[in-house]
Design an enzyme around this catalytic site. Sequence first.
Site, PDB file in Angstrom:
ATOM      1  N   ASP A  50      81.344  63.896 -29.369  1.00 22.25           N
ATOM      2  CA  ASP A  50      81.223  62.487 -29.738  1.00 22.25           C
ATOM      3  C   ASP A  50      80.887  62.349 -31.215  1.00 22.25           C
ATOM      4  O   ASP A  50      81.333  61.409 -31.893  1.00 22.25           O
ATOM      5  CB  ASP A  50      80.148  61.817 -28.874  1.00 22.25           C
ATOM      6  CG  ASP A  50      80.056  60.323 -29.127  1.00 22.25           C
ATOM      7  OD1 ASP A  50      81.066  59.735 -29.592  1.00 22.25           O
ATOM      8  OD2 ASP A  50      78.998  59.733 -28.859  1.00 22.25           O
ATOM      9  N   ASP A  53      84.188  63.587 -33.457  1.00 21.00           N
ATOM     10  CA  ASP A  53      85.314  62.665 -33.666  1.00 21.00           C
ATOM     11  C   ASP A  53      84.992  61.603 -34.713  1.00 21.00           C
ATOM     12  O   ASP A  53      85.874  61.141 -35.440  1.00 21.00           O
ATOM     13  CB  ASP A  53      85.783  62.039 -32.351  1.00 21.00           C
ATOM     14  CG  ASP A  53      84.726  61.176 -31.678  1.00 21.00           C
ATOM     15  OD1 ASP A  53      83.679  60.917 -32.284  1.00 21.00           O
ATOM     16  OD2 ASP A  53      84.951  60.765 -30.519  1.00 21.00           O
ATOM     17  N   GLY A  54      83.718  61.229 -34.809  1.00 17.92           N
ATOM     18  CA  GLY A  54      83.326  60.277 -35.846  1.00 17.92           C
ATOM     19  C   GLY A  54      83.491  60.858 -37.239  1.00 17.92           C
ATOM     20  O   GLY A  54      83.988  60.182 -38.160  1.00 17.92           O
ATOM     21  N   ARG A  58      86.254  59.626 -40.283  1.00 22.77           N
ATOM     22  CA  ARG A  58      85.922  59.327 -41.680  1.00 22.77           C
ATOM     23  C   ARG A  58      86.612  60.291 -42.640  1.00 22.77           C
ATOM     24  O   ARG A  58      87.091  59.889 -43.704  1.00 22.77           O
ATOM     25  CB  ARG A  58      84.400  59.361 -41.873  1.00 22.77           C
ATOM     26  CG  ARG A  58      83.668  58.216 -41.187  1.00 22.77           C
ATOM     27  CD  ARG A  58      82.189  58.240 -41.499  1.00 22.77           C
ATOM     28  NE  ARG A  58      81.514  59.374 -40.860  1.00 22.77           N
ATOM     29  CZ  ARG A  58      81.015  59.358 -39.628  1.00 22.77           C
ATOM     30  NH1 ARG A  58      81.129  58.269 -38.895  1.00 22.77           N
ATOM     31  NH2 ARG A  58      80.401  60.417 -39.133  1.00 22.77           N
ATOM     32  N   THR A  64      90.026  53.722 -36.135  1.00 25.09           N
ATOM     33  CA  THR A  64      90.876  52.703 -35.512  1.00 25.09           C
ATOM     34  C   THR A  64      90.120  51.990 -34.399  1.00 25.09           C
ATOM     35  O   THR A  64      89.144  52.519 -33.854  1.00 25.09           O
ATOM     36  CB  THR A  64      92.145  53.339 -34.907  1.00 25.09           C
ATOM     37  OG1 THR A  64      91.763  54.307 -33.912  1.00 25.09           O
ATOM     38  CG2 THR A  64      92.970  54.031 -35.974  1.00 25.09           C
ATOM     39  N   ASP A  71      86.318  55.985 -27.561  1.00 24.69           N
ATOM     40  CA  ASP A  71      85.010  56.624 -27.688  1.00 24.69           C
ATOM     41  C   ASP A  71      83.983  55.946 -26.788  1.00 24.69           C
ATOM     42  O   ASP A  71      83.219  56.611 -26.078  1.00 24.69           O
ATOM     43  CB  ASP A  71      84.568  56.558 -29.157  1.00 24.69           C
ATOM     44  CG  ASP A  71      83.304  57.349 -29.413  1.00 24.69           C
ATOM     45  OD1 ASP A  71      83.287  58.556 -29.119  1.00 24.69           O
ATOM     46  OD2 ASP A  71      82.321  56.758 -29.908  1.00 24.69           O
ATOM     47  N   ASP A  75      82.132  57.573 -23.441  1.00 28.61           N
ATOM     48  CA  ASP A  75      80.662  57.628 -23.360  1.00 28.61           C
ATOM     49  C   ASP A  75      80.158  56.986 -22.072  1.00 28.61           C
ATOM     50  O   ASP A  75      79.357  57.573 -21.343  1.00 28.61           O
ATOM     51  CB  ASP A  75      80.036  56.909 -24.562  1.00 28.61           C
ATOM     52  CG  ASP A  75      80.212  57.672 -25.856  1.00 28.61           C
ATOM     53  OD1 ASP A  75      80.536  58.869 -25.795  1.00 28.61           O
ATOM     54  OD2 ASP A  75      80.047  57.064 -26.929  1.00 28.61           O
TER      55      ASP A  75
END
Length: 227
Positions: A50, A53-54, A58, A64, A71, A75
Amino acid sequence: MAIAEHDNVFIFVPNLIGYARIILALIAFWFMSTNYVISGWCYVTSALLDAVDGHAARAFNQSTRFGAMLDQLTDRCGTTGLLVTLAYFYPRYMFWFQLSIAIDVACHWLFMQTSVVVGRTSHKVNENFVMRLYYQKDILTFMCCVNELFYVCLYLLHFTYGPLIFGASLFKILAFLTGPFAVLKALISVMHAYVAGIDLAAVDVRERQEKRQRPNEPVPVAGKKLE
């Protein structure tokens, strides 16, 4: 190495990571009641990705709305799957696990939906002080990690006490340490719903006022295109 620019959102790097998270979560669900080693590793890896991917979003300029929704859903569904299993393992505390699911899903859904209705570029952008503080990178990461750790420890304790520290179970110690933060995160989720409710009501008030000012004209409804 540079990645060629394209607009196929479905194969953006962070979304590919999101698909991997879903696969790992499904494997974890399959083995959750029988094999805590496979299930535990798959679930924890899915949760840790998690954060990855953030960073990817960036780094590659691939943030998007689809990725944010993917995401969020991963979660919510991942945590819900684990809580359903915990309710089965600890029926005495089933109500609290049910309550945790209800708060987590309902409050986050309302907050995300309201962010779309009011036109925010991200659900993490909000004028409320508590929300701004909570969505600071380090605080958000810490709260999510300790919340997941609490539930994972409860899950593992159903099968094993794990390593012992001075005769005490490491998993039990971690559960006691992270439990208060899990409760705090649930309260912050309720705050999400409160803030979203205020914002959504403000949209309703504005639309009703516009309708009274122009009684013969249709008022655009957020998210719906007028024909």
